[in-house]
Design a protein around this motif. Structure first.
Motif, mmCIF file in Angstrom:
data_model
loop_
_atom_site.group_PDB
_atom_site.id
_atom_site.type_symbol
_atom_site.label_atom_id
_atom_site.label_comp_id
_atom_site.label_asym_id
_atom_site.label_seq_id
_atom_site.Cartn_x
_atom_site.Cartn_y
_atom_site.Cartn_z
ATOM 1 N N ASP A 294 5.102 -6.329 -8.929
ATOM 2 C CA ASP A 294 5.811 -5.367 -8.087
ATOM 3 C C ASP A 294 5.852 -5.877 -6.653
ATOM 4 N N GLN A 295 6.824 -5.392 -5.893
ATOM 5 C CA GLN A 295 6.917 -5.810 -4.498
ATOM 6 C C GLN A 295 7.441 -4.676 -3.625
ATOM 7 N N TYR A 296 6.999 -4.679 -2.370
ATOM 8 C CA TYR A 296 7.402 -3.646 -1.420
ATOM 9 C C TYR A 296 7.720 -4.297 -0.088
ATOM 10 N N THR A 297 8.839 -3.873 0.485
ATOM 11 C CA THR A 297 9.257 -4.352 1.798
ATOM 12 C C THR A 297 9.531 -3.147 2.678
ATOM 13 N N GLY A 298 8.786 -3.026 3.786
ATOM 14 C CA GLY A 298 9.040 -1.889 4.659
ATOM 15 C C GLY A 298 7.873 -1.563 5.566
ATOM 16 N N GLU A 299 7.766 -0.289 5.911
ATOM 17 C CA GLU A 299 6.776 0.155 6.889
ATOM 18 C C GLU A 299 5.496 0.641 6.211
ATOM 19 N N TRP A 300 4.386 0.489 6.968
ATOM 20 C CA TRP A 300 3.068 0.883 6.480
ATOM 21 C C TRP A 300 2.346 1.703 7.546
ATOM 22 N N LEU A 301 1.342 2.459 7.084
ATOM 23 C CA LEU A 301 0.448 3.164 7.984
ATOM 24 C C LEU A 301 -0.921 3.237 7.318
ATOM 25 N N ASP A 302 -1.900 2.575 7.930
ATOM 26 C CA ASP A 302 -3.261 2.564 7.383
ATOM 27 C C ASP A 302 -3.269 2.124 5.916
ATOM 28 N N ASN A 303 -2.590 1.019 5.645
ATOM 29 C CA ASN A 303 -2.560 0.426 4.302
ATOM 30 C C ASN A 303 -1.778 1.247 3.284
ATOM 31 N N LEU A 304 -1.029 2.245 3.722
ATOM 32 C CA LEU A 304 -0.216 3.056 2.819
ATOM 33 C C LEU A 304 1.260 2.926 3.209
#
Length: 217
Positions: free
Chosen positions: A36-46
């Motif tokens: 799986d892959q995710y591209t985008g914004e994070w906040l505190d590892n979420l």
């Protein structure tokens, strides 16, 4: 008195690696072990903000808003068409706590689709459903089935207006037999008319009226 100097404690190397691994803000594509892959914004590892998630095994993709690691806000969910090898939209609309919630449009296999409100991933509230046979239901939904007040219009023009329960006609309602020029008004229970009155309605314009008109009482 002699001064004793103690050596400065060195920080373990993994502490530095851990700080660098923390995901916060906009990041490039992050790959998981399962593909799986995710591209985008994070906040505190979420996942938090806008981002695109691709699930390898499910051959699906979500593009939209995230909140603390879950789909929350507006976004679209698509799956890979095995024939065209292109992603085909399944749902576009609002999400809450990783489930469909609010107004959205779902595309089912074939030509069926639903436009309306959702709650907890189920059709609930007001909505319009287009069925494969050409029928259209418009009205209230409860836990993924027609429930409340609604109208079902059939391909031949006949329609039912009235109460629904568990996806079936239930309670006071009217059934317009426009092909025959008749109207039945009465009480329904689990799709079965229990009692009511049948009268002529638009008989002159009906394409296939009954042989004899219903006498007035």
């Amino acid at each position: 008195m002699p001064i004793v100097k103690y050596p400065r404690a060195t920080e373990p190397l993994w502490h530095e690696w851990d700080r660098k691994a923390q995901k916060h803000g906009l990041r490039h594509t992050v790959y998981s072990v399962n593909g799986d892959q995710y591209t985008g914004e994070w906040l505190d590892n979420l996942k938090h903000g806008e981002g695109i998630q691709v699930w390898k095994r499910a051959t699906a993709i979500y593009s939209g808003d995230w909140k603390f690691g879950k789909r929350d806000g507006y976004g679209s969910y698509s799956i890979l068409d095995p024939v065209t090898k292109e992603y085909k939209k399944v749902y576009t609309g609002w999400w809450k706590n990783d489930k469909k919630c609010g107004y959205g449009v779902t595309f089912y296999p074939g030509v069926e689709r639903y436009e309306g409100e959702w709650s907890g991933g189920l059709r609930s509230g007001w909505g319009r459903m287009y069925y494969r046979d050409g029928s259209i239901y418009e009205g209230q939904w409860l836990e993924d089935r027609p429930g409340g007040q609604g109208m079902l219009r059939l391909p031949n023009g006949n329609r039912y207006e009235g109460g629904w329960k568990d996806g079936k006609k239930h309670g006071p309602g009217k059934y317009f037999y426009l092909d025959k020029g008749q109207l039945f008004e009465g009480i329904w229970a689990a799709d079965v008319p229990k009692c009511g009155i049948l009268i002529d309605f638009g008989r002159a314009e009906a394409p296939a009226p009954t042989q004899y008109p219903i006498p007035k009482v």
